[in-house]
Design a protein around this motif. Sequence first.
Motif, PDB file in Angstrom:
ATOM      1  N   GLU A 228       0.844  -1.194   0.000  1.00  0.00           N
ATOM      2  CA  GLU A 228       0.000   0.000   0.000  1.00  0.00           C
ATOM      3  C   GLU A 228       0.885   1.252   0.000  1.00  0.00           C
ATOM      4  OE1 GLU A 228      -3.067   0.527  -0.392  1.00  0.00           O
ATOM      5  OE2 GLU A 228      -4.131  -1.343   0.050  1.00  0.00           O
ATOM      6  N   ALA A 229       1.862   1.281   0.916  1.00  0.00           N
ATOM      7  CA  ALA A 229       2.778   2.428   0.983  1.00  0.00           C
ATOM      8  C   ALA A 229       3.617   2.509  -0.289  1.00  0.00           C
ATOM      9  CB  ALA A 229       3.678   2.295   2.202  1.00  0.00           C
ATOM     10  N   MET A 230       4.024   1.362  -0.798  1.00  0.00           N
ATOM     11  CA  MET A 230       4.835   1.323  -2.014  1.00  0.00           C
ATOM     12  C   MET A 230       4.055   1.903  -3.192  1.00  0.00           C
ATOM     13  SD  MET A 230       6.804  -2.056  -3.347  1.00  0.00           S
ATOM     14  CE  MET A 230       7.308  -2.300  -5.032  1.00  0.00           C
ATOM     15  N   LYS A 231       2.782   1.608  -3.263  1.00  0.00           N
ATOM     16  CA  LYS A 231       1.940   2.141  -4.331  1.00  0.00           C
ATOM     17  C   LYS A 231       1.809   3.665  -4.195  1.00  0.00           C
ATOM     18  CE  LYS A 231      -2.937   2.133  -5.785  1.00  0.00           C
ATOM     19  NZ  LYS A 231      -2.728   2.235  -7.253  1.00  0.00           N
ATOM     20  N   THR A 232       1.485   4.120  -2.988  1.00  0.00           N
ATOM     21  CA  THR A 232       1.268   5.546  -2.761  1.00  0.00           C
ATOM     22  C   THR A 232       2.535   6.354  -3.047  1.00  0.00           C
ATOM     23  OG1 THR A 232      -0.384   5.053  -1.057  1.00  0.00           O
ATOM     24  CG2 THR A 232       0.586   7.271  -1.045  1.00  0.00           C
ATOM     25  N   GLU A 233       3.661   5.883  -2.517  1.00  0.00           N
ATOM     26  CA  GLU A 233       4.899   6.656  -2.639  1.00  0.00           C
ATOM     27  C   GLU A 233       5.490   6.584  -4.044  1.00  0.00           C
ATOM     28  OE1 GLU A 233       6.606   4.845   0.783  1.00  0.00           O
ATOM     29  OE2 GLU A 233       6.156   6.553   2.066  1.00  0.00           O
ATOM     30  N   SER A 234       5.299   5.457  -4.718  1.00  0.00           N
ATOM     31  CA  SER A 234       5.800   5.369  -6.089  1.00  0.00           C
ATOM     32  C   SER A 234       5.017   6.304  -6.999  1.00  0.00           C
ATOM     33  CB  SER A 234       5.717   3.931  -6.609  1.00  0.00           C
ATOM     34  OG  SER A 234       4.383   3.478  -6.665  1.00  0.00           O
ATOM     35  N   GLU A 235       3.719   6.442  -6.751  1.00  0.00           N
ATOM     36  CA  GLU A 235       2.904   7.354  -7.566  1.00  0.00           C
ATOM     37  C   GLU A 235       3.306   8.808  -7.335  1.00  0.00           C
ATOM     38  OE1 GLU A 235      -1.070   6.196  -6.596  1.00  0.00           O
ATOM     39  OE2 GLU A 235      -1.083   4.517  -8.036  1.00  0.00           O
ATOM     40  N   LYS A 236       3.645   9.154  -6.085  1.00  0.00           N
ATOM     41  CA  LYS A 236       4.137  10.516  -5.798  1.00  0.00           C
ATOM     42  C   LYS A 236       5.462  10.756  -6.517  1.00  0.00           C
ATOM     43  CE  LYS A 236       2.103  11.058  -1.172  1.00  0.00           C
ATOM     44  NZ  LYS A 236       2.424  11.157   0.285  1.00  0.00           N
ATOM     45  N   ALA A 237       6.307   9.743  -6.488  1.00  0.00           N
ATOM     46  CA  ALA A 237       7.619   9.875  -7.125  1.00  0.00           C
ATOM     47  C   ALA A 237       7.479  10.020  -8.639  1.00  0.00           C
ATOM     48  CB  ALA A 237       8.485   8.669  -6.785  1.00  0.00           C
ATOM     49  N   ILE A 238       6.524   9.294  -9.236  1.00  0.00           N
ATOM     50  CA  ILE A 238       6.307   9.376 -10.682  1.00  0.00           C
ATOM     51  C   ILE A 238       5.878  10.783 -11.085  1.00  0.00           C
ATOM     52  CG2 ILE A 238       4.748   8.622 -12.535  1.00  0.00           C
ATOM     53  CD1 ILE A 238       4.939   5.779 -11.296  1.00  0.00           C
ATOM     54  N   GLU A 239       5.091  11.440 -10.242  1.00  0.00           N
ATOM     55  CA  GLU A 239       4.684  12.820 -10.533  1.00  0.00           C
ATOM     56  C   GLU A 239       5.899  13.744 -10.607  1.00  0.00           C
ATOM     57  OE1 GLU A 239       1.822  14.186  -7.729  1.00  0.00           O
ATOM     58  OE2 GLU A 239       0.379  12.578  -8.157  1.00  0.00           O
ATOM     59  N   LEU A 240       6.902  13.466  -9.757  1.00  0.00           N
ATOM     60  CA  LEU A 240       8.105  14.304  -9.724  1.00  0.00           C
ATOM     61  C   LEU A 240       9.118  13.910 -10.792  1.00  0.00           C
ATOM     62  CD1 LEU A 240       8.597  14.352  -5.846  1.00  0.00           C
ATOM     63  CD2 LEU A 240       7.944  16.308  -7.252  1.00  0.00           C
ATOM     64  N   PHE A 241       9.180  12.601 -11.085  1.00  0.00           N
ATOM     65  CA  PHE A 241      10.179  12.093 -12.034  1.00  0.00           C
ATOM     66  C   PHE A 241       9.487  11.177 -13.049  1.00  0.00           C
ATOM     67  CE2 PHE A 241      11.985  12.485  -7.757  1.00  0.00           C
ATOM     68  CZ  PHE A 241      12.979  13.440  -7.966  1.00  0.00           C
ATOM     69  N   PRO A 242       8.693  11.765 -13.940  1.00  0.00           N
ATOM     70  CA  PRO A 242       7.866  10.944 -14.840  1.00  0.00           C
ATOM     71  C   PRO A 242       8.644  10.137 -15.869  1.00  0.00           C
ATOM     72  CG  PRO A 242       7.744  13.270 -15.429  1.00  0.00           C
ATOM     73  CD  PRO A 242       8.499  13.203 -14.144  1.00  0.00           C
ATOM     74  N   GLN A 243       9.959  10.362 -15.995  1.00  0.00           N
ATOM     75  CA  GLN A 243      10.731   9.633 -16.994  1.00  0.00           C
ATOM     76  C   GLN A 243      11.697   8.612 -16.384  1.00  0.00           C
ATOM     77  OE1 GLN A 243      12.463  12.884 -19.296  1.00  0.00           O
ATOM     78  NE2 GLN A 243      10.804  12.726 -20.785  1.00  0.00           N
ATOM     79  N   GLN A 244      11.490   8.300 -15.106  1.00  0.00           N
ATOM     80  CA  GLN A 244      12.333   7.302 -14.439  1.00  0.00           C
ATOM     81  C   GLN A 244      11.615   5.943 -14.458  1.00  0.00           C
ATOM     82  OE1 GLN A 244      15.367   7.317 -13.342  1.00  0.00           O
ATOM     83  NE2 GLN A 244      15.857   9.496 -13.467  1.00  0.00           N
ATOM     84  N   PRO A 245      12.052   5.018 -15.308  1.00  0.00           N
ATOM     85  CA  PRO A 245      11.303   3.763 -15.481  1.00  0.00           C
ATOM     86  C   PRO A 245      11.205   2.911 -14.221  1.00  0.00           C
ATOM     87  CG  PRO A 245      13.441   3.664 -16.595  1.00  0.00           C
ATOM     88  CD  PRO A 245      13.232   5.080 -16.184  1.00  0.00           C
ATOM     89  N   LEU A 246      12.242   2.933 -13.362  1.00  0.00           N
ATOM     90  CA  LEU A 246      12.241   2.079 -12.178  1.00  0.00           C
ATOM     91  C   LEU A 246      11.046   2.391 -11.271  1.00  0.00           C
ATOM     92  CD1 LEU A 246      13.730  -0.168 -10.716  1.00  0.00           C
ATOM     93  CD2 LEU A 246      15.098   1.573  -9.552  1.00  0.00           C
ATOM     94  N   LEU A 247      10.616   3.636 -11.240  1.00  0.00           N
ATOM     95  CA  LEU A 247       9.475   4.017 -10.414  1.00  0.00           C
ATOM     96  C   LEU A 247       8.202   3.313 -10.883  1.00  0.00           C
ATOM     97  CD1 LEU A 247      10.148   7.857 -10.083  1.00  0.00           C
ATOM     98  CD2 LEU A 247      10.785   6.038  -8.490  1.00  0.00           C
ATOM     99  N   TYR A 248       8.062   3.167 -12.193  1.00  0.00           N
ATOM    100  CA  TYR A 248       6.886   2.473 -12.743  1.00  0.00           C
ATOM    101  C   TYR A 248       6.924   0.989 -12.383  1.00  0.00           C
ATOM    102  CZ  TYR A 248       6.095   6.680 -15.524  1.00  0.00           C
ATOM    103  OH  TYR A 248       5.848   7.975 -15.932  1.00  0.00           O
ATOM    104  N   LEU A 249       8.134   0.431 -12.320  1.00  0.00           N
ATOM    105  CA  LEU A 249       8.254  -0.977 -11.943  1.00  0.00           C
ATOM    106  C   LEU A 249       7.797  -1.181 -10.503  1.00  0.00           C
ATOM    107  CD1 LEU A 249       9.121  -3.814 -12.776  1.00  0.00           C
ATOM    108  CD2 LEU A 249      11.444  -3.257 -12.012  1.00  0.00           C
ATOM    109  N   PHE A 250       8.284  -0.309  -9.600  1.00  0.00           N
ATOM    110  CA  PHE A 250       7.836  -0.395  -8.210  1.00  0.00           C
ATOM    111  C   PHE A 250       6.320  -0.255  -8.123  1.00  0.00           C
ATOM    112  CE2 PHE A 250      12.252   0.850  -6.865  1.00  0.00           C
ATOM    113  CZ  PHE A 250      12.451  -0.203  -5.995  1.00  0.00           C
TER     114      PHE A 250
END
Length: 580
Positions: free
Chosen positions: A374-396
């Motif tokens: 749950e936390a991994m989903k929430t925080e990865s989505e926040k990170a994607i907003e800040l770094f939309p071109q970092q593929p590893l964030l989408y994997l998480f």
Amino acid sequence: MIRYLSHIFLLLFFLPAFSSCKSQEKAPSASINETKKKEKKEIESNTAIFIEALKEKTNGNYEEAAQLFKKAVEMDSTDAASYYELAQLNVLLDNPSEAVRFAEKAYKLDPANEWYAKRLGEFYKRTGNIEQSIRIYETLLNEDPENIDYLFELAAQYVMAGEYKKSIDMLNRMEDMIGVTEEISLQKQKLYQQTGQKDKEIEEIQKLITNFPQETRYYAMLAELYMGRKMEEKALEAYEKILEIDPDDPYIHISLSDYYRKNNQPEKAYAELKKGFANPQLNVETKVQILLAYYTVAELYSEKKDQASELANVLIETHPEDPQAYSVYADFLYQQEKYEEAREAYRKILQFDSSKYAVWQQLLFIESELADFEAMKTESEKAIELFPQQPLLYLFSGVADFQLENYESTIKKLKRGSNFIVGNDGMLSQFYANIGDAYNELKEFEKSDEYYEKALDLEPLNALVLNNYAYYLSLRNKDLPKAKEMAEKAVELDSANSANLDTYAWILYKMNDYIEAEKWIKKAMEHGGDQDDTILEHYGDILYKLGQNDEAYQYWLKAREKGKGSEFLDKKIRDKKLYE
């Protein structure tokens, strides 16, 4: 060039006088008049060329300027000023040997000219002719014995020539003229060190202390010298003097800690280190470097771990608003596998500055370790907003959604993230494999197989993909020979993995080879499979097919104790019968 102009002015001044005396004096012969006219013309021409050369030099036309200055010295071989300018230009034109040659000519023509001499000395030094440079500056110093610049230059050049005693003499003369200074004393201290004059070395620092008794840095230098000479008591006196003068000195406790450490007094050393860490005047960077050294030691000596942990706590208590303090604290906690505490520390860093991608990445690794999807989903989505071109964030984020059974969201995120992968087949294969898993859960088996194939095209020896693909084919009773081949390869690649061994055993079971299946499921049990509900249930099924019904029943019960098992497990236990 003033010399030439003065010649012109003199001629102009005396011309009227010559004219007014014509009736009184005998007129000069024609040959004398011609000679004078020629000399005047040459002077005027030389001056004009010099001025024109200066203009070209000012405009950056160095080659043209050099040609003109050469023309000037061709007309007047005693023109020291033009030779000097030629020397300057050849430096700009990167012709050092020519620069020296012209500077030598200028100096020879006018040795009393300070600028010519200094420039020639500089050129000699640049071209490595230190002896000649020293000779020039010695001449200059003889003519001007109180010139600080000459003394300083000679002090430096004597060092280059290895004449340390002469260098010290120059520095002493400077000190006699301007008094004791840090620059001169430290230069002398280094020279005494170079020549092995240890007592003199200490005397120089003591001289600084005498003249600047409130400057604690000099006591620290003195203490270091004493430590190097095994004079520990005197070193301690110097450190204690620092405490007396400035109890808040940011480095004194670090120095004392090092002193006690070198003298095999670890408890005192650590106590001083704690005091240093508690001093807000000591910068965070220094404390971080000390902690990093502690981490290295902590890896070897477990008793140091508690000290390192305590120091990290002191660090954030002393610098509660410094993200760097929390960063080193969080990294230490992560290394110690204190994931919950590390997570909070990383979150604190992001409160200070959310623009640090590496911190987001580390935080998500921790969420993965904690299986907090749950936390991994929430925080990865926040990170994607800040770094939309970092593929590893989408994997998480995709993995988190998969674990939360949001399979369509998993596919959507992973497909989007895969567009940002460049030159990393391993990562792209991972994306495709996870998409294959999600499609399998949605029972879209054709798409699932397609993505597994794409993953294996990129990484044909990926044991995880081979295992998963093979297992899902076996569940559908599809392409069992192919599934067996992939499972066998996965076992070859990772023979201690209980999941791989179980998959291979299960495919053999599906192919009715129960004896071989039992052989491989036993290997899975030996490698941790006895703690897995799926493997335990499979073992029960294989035993049932081998006619060992009571043993099969016992393994089904063990599977129920460990987890959920298959949709048929409760029915198998109730009826003591195999259902598929």
